[in-house]
Motif scaffolding. Structure first.
Motif, mmCIF file in Angstrom:
data_model
loop_
_atom_site.group_PDB
_atom_site.id
_atom_site.type_symbol
_atom_site.label_atom_id
_atom_site.label_comp_id
_atom_site.label_asym_id
_atom_site.label_seq_id
_atom_site.Cartn_x
_atom_site.Cartn_y
_atom_site.Cartn_z
ATOM 1 N N ILE A 68 0.763 -1.433 -0.031
ATOM 2 C CA ILE A 68 0.178 -0.020 0.133
ATOM 3 C C ILE A 68 0.620 1.219 0.156
ATOM 4 C CG2 ILE A 68 -1.708 1.259 1.341
ATOM 5 C CD1 ILE A 68 -2.808 -1.112 0.025
ATOM 6 N N PHE A 69 1.904 1.300 0.888
ATOM 7 C CA PHE A 69 2.988 2.375 0.788
ATOM 8 C C PHE A 69 3.630 2.580 -0.167
ATOM 9 C CE2 PHE A 69 1.052 2.265 4.887
ATOM 10 C CZ PHE A 69 0.532 3.598 5.283
ATOM 11 N N ASP A 70 3.919 1.573 -0.880
ATOM 12 C CA ASP A 70 4.686 1.475 -1.967
ATOM 13 C C ASP A 70 4.111 2.127 -3.332
ATOM 14 O OD1 ASP A 70 7.281 0.656 -2.948
ATOM 15 O OD2 ASP A 70 6.252 -0.747 -4.477
ATOM 16 N N VAL A 71 2.895 1.915 -3.079
ATOM 17 C CA VAL A 71 1.865 2.458 -4.305
ATOM 18 C C VAL A 71 1.673 4.027 -4.098
ATOM 19 C CG1 VAL A 71 -0.363 2.515 -5.291
ATOM 20 C CG2 VAL A 71 0.583 0.440 -4.802
ATOM 21 N N GLU A 72 1.587 4.268 -2.727
ATOM 22 C CA GLU A 72 1.575 5.629 -2.339
ATOM 23 C C GLU A 72 2.780 6.360 -2.760
ATOM 24 O OE1 GLU A 72 2.089 6.456 1.951
ATOM 25 O OE2 GLU A 72 1.939 8.502 1.683
ATOM 26 N N THR A 73 4.053 5.987 -2.794
ATOM 27 C CA THR A 73 5.235 6.329 -3.317
ATOM 28 C C THR A 73 5.046 6.794 -4.654
ATOM 29 O OG1 THR A 73 6.166 4.819 -2.073
ATOM 30 C CG2 THR A 73 7.721 6.023 -3.512
ATOM 31 N N ILE A 74 4.254 6.093 -5.284
ATOM 32 C CA ILE A 74 4.064 6.517 -6.930
ATOM 33 C C ILE A 74 3.278 7.920 -6.925
ATOM 34 C CG2 ILE A 74 2.674 5.886 -9.063
ATOM 35 C CD1 ILE A 74 5.282 4.028 -8.290
ATOM 36 N N PHE A 75 2.477 8.145 -5.979
ATOM 37 C CA PHE A 75 1.799 9.476 -6.151
ATOM 38 C C PHE A 75 2.863 10.624 -5.663
ATOM 39 C CE2 PHE A 75 -1.779 6.410 -6.167
ATOM 40 C CZ PHE A 75 -2.668 6.871 -7.224
ATOM 41 N N LEU A 76 3.601 10.054 -4.717
ATOM 42 C CA LEU A 76 4.500 11.188 -3.979
ATOM 43 C C LEU A 76 5.522 11.443 -5.204
ATOM 44 C CD1 LEU A 76 5.174 9.830 -0.665
ATOM 45 C CD2 LEU A 76 4.280 12.148 -1.132
ATOM 46 N N TYR A 77 5.948 10.718 -5.961
ATOM 47 C CA TYR A 77 6.983 10.878 -6.865
ATOM 48 C C TYR A 77 6.642 12.022 -7.898
ATOM 49 C CZ TYR A 77 9.929 9.664 -11.030
ATOM 50 O OH TYR A 77 10.595 9.753 -12.106
ATOM 51 N N PRO A 78 5.675 12.287 -8.611
ATOM 52 C CA PRO A 78 5.533 13.401 -9.616
ATOM 53 C C PRO A 78 5.415 14.603 -8.822
ATOM 54 C CG PRO A 78 3.573 12.063 -9.595
ATOM 55 C CD PRO A 78 4.730 11.229 -8.844
ATOM 56 N N TRP A 79 4.584 14.306 -7.461
ATOM 57 C CA TRP A 79 4.485 15.506 -6.652
ATOM 58 C C TRP A 79 5.940 16.050 -6.085
ATOM 59 C CZ3 TRP A 79 5.539 15.665 -1.169
ATOM 60 C CH2 TRP A 79 5.259 16.912 -0.655
ATOM 61 N N ALA A 80 6.819 15.416 -5.637
ATOM 62 C CA ALA A 80 8.040 15.632 -5.271
ATOM 63 C C ALA A 80 8.779 16.346 -6.444
ATOM 64 C CB ALA A 80 8.956 14.453 -4.906
ATOM 65 N N VAL A 81 8.730 15.866 -7.613
ATOM 66 C CA VAL A 81 9.359 16.402 -8.760
ATOM 67 C C VAL A 81 9.051 17.729 -9.128
ATOM 68 C CG1 VAL A 81 9.547 16.211 -11.332
ATOM 69 C CG2 VAL A 81 9.745 14.129 -10.050
ATOM 70 N N GLN A 82 7.735 18.392 -8.631
ATOM 71 C CA GLN A 82 7.163 19.599 -9.134
ATOM 72 C C GLN A 82 6.921 20.324 -7.875
ATOM 73 O OE1 GLN A 82 7.883 19.723 -12.296
ATOM 74 N NE2 GLN A 82 5.927 20.898 -12.706
ATOM 75 N N PHE A 83 7.428 19.748 -6.878
ATOM 76 C CA PHE A 83 7.203 20.345 -5.237
ATOM 77 C C PHE A 83 7.436 21.959 -5.394
ATOM 78 C CE2 PHE A 83 8.522 21.157 -1.143
ATOM 79 C CZ PHE A 83 7.103 21.209 -0.340
ATOM 80 N N GLN A 84 8.846 22.320 -6.149
ATOM 81 C CA GLN A 84 9.221 23.648 -6.017
ATOM 82 C C GLN A 84 8.308 24.660 -6.684
ATOM 83 O OE1 GLN A 84 13.049 24.523 -5.351
ATOM 84 N NE2 GLN A 84 12.389 23.336 -3.639
ATOM 85 N N LYS A 85 7.587 24.212 -7.773
ATOM 86 C CA LYS A 85 6.779 24.853 -8.763
ATOM 87 C C LYS A 85 5.326 25.201 -7.988
ATOM 88 C CE LYS A 85 9.113 24.052 -13.009
ATOM 89 N NZ LYS A 85 8.970 22.964 -13.916
ATOM 90 N N PHE A 86 5.041 24.190 -7.084
ATOM 91 C CA PHE A 86 3.601 24.045 -6.546
ATOM 92 C C PHE A 86 3.590 24.934 -5.460
ATOM 93 C CE2 PHE A 86 2.758 19.956 -8.335
ATOM 94 C CZ PHE A 86 2.173 20.219 -9.553
ATOM 95 N N GLY A 87 2.188 25.604 -5.185
ATOM 96 C CA GLY A 87 2.144 26.374 -3.960
ATOM 97 C C GLY A 87 1.826 25.462 -2.602
#
Lengths: 117, 164
Positions: A68-87
């Motif tokens: 379950i938390f491995d699948v969660e990582t999949i969602f974290l990954y694109p968010w982490a890539v763009q983190f600096q640009k998001f508010g």
């Protein structure tokens, strides 16, 4: 794609290294097998029972929680890539996402899924 | 542009690994070969410049699914593990069904009129994905969290039943 060339070289070197080590060791080592030498090593003790034993169900619980938390990582990954640009909004969205899953972790904890025995 | 040779090597390794999965008699060995096949598919995704999909393939399939399969095998094992993968007794039937499936898929692929987009692949596909995921599709994104939660709770309830 070129940036993965280094990765490919790593992969090939790792594979070749493993094969070379085994082949060279097989060529140079002396072969004087005895029953004592061929017995299975188990922390220096006499081995007991067969190697392939049935696992306890609690190990499966770890695997489930891990999945379950491995699948969660999949969602974290694109968010982490763009983190600096998001508010702050995207940050709150992710906190809600993780918060929902922490409820699952809490439940797993409560039901003893994380206990070793 | 990647040399076609790379693709053929990766495809060959993937197919050999997949054949090992169905032909080996020890289910644990099959599961380990399954990881090789998953990694091969991941490299194919990389060749197609689908980096995010490749990462998903490695993290979820080669990582978690493989572990789950190994654990599942070791939990439900009956008799000798070295003779556990007895499905390869059905070589003829399995081969025929696989051939039929492949023929169907190949026919569909050949017959379909593919709409070919000539625009270049976006350089940062993961960033684009993140923008959509956290912008336009935020509700499905949060529902995915609920889905994972329900799956986790359901699995624990079932596993607890077995343990008690």
């Amino acid at each position: 794609m070129e940036q993965y060339l280094a990765l490919g070289i790593f992969l090939v070197v790792a594979l070749v290294f493993g094969v070379v080590v085994l082949v060279v060791a097989g060529l140079v080592r002396p072969k004087k097998p005895s029953p004592e030498k061929l017995s299975t090593y188990e922390c220096g003790l006499e081995t007991q029972g067969p190697t392939w034993v049935q696992f306890k169900i609690s190990y499966f619980m770890y695997a489930l929680v891990f999945l379950i938390f491995d699948v969660e990582t999949i969602f974290l990954y694109p968010w982490a890539v763009q983190f600096q640009k998001f508010g702050i909004f995207a940050f709150v969205e992710m906190i809600i996402f993780i918060g929902i899953l922490v409820v699952g972790l809490w439940y797993a904890w409560k039901e003893g899924a994380l206990e070793w025995l | 542009m990647v040399s076609p040779l790379v693709f053929w090597i990766v495809a060959g390794i993937t197919i050999i690994a997949a054949l090992a999965v169905v032909n080996l008699t020890n289910l644990i060995h099959s599961a380990l070969w399954l990881i090789v096949a998953f990694v091969g598919v991941a490299i194919t995704y990389l060749i197609l410049e689908a980096e995010f999909l490749a990462a998903v393939q490695i993290i979820v399939y080669a990582g978690a699914i493989a572990i789950l399969i190994v654990f599942g095998v070791m939990l439900t094992r009956r008799g000798d593990i070295r003779e556990s993968n007895l499905f390869n007794n059905y070589r003829l039937a399995g081969g025929l069904i696989s051939l039929g499936l492949m023929a169907t898929i190949v026919t569909m692929v050949v017959k379909t009129q593919w709409a070919i987009d000539v625009a270049a692949v976006p350089a940062n596909s993961v960033g684009l994905l993140a923008q959509n995921l956290l912008g336009q599709f935020v509700i499905p994104f949060e529902i995915a969290a609920m889905l994972l939660l329900v799956a986790l709770v359901g699995a624990i309830i079932i596993a607890k039943e077995v343990r008690d």
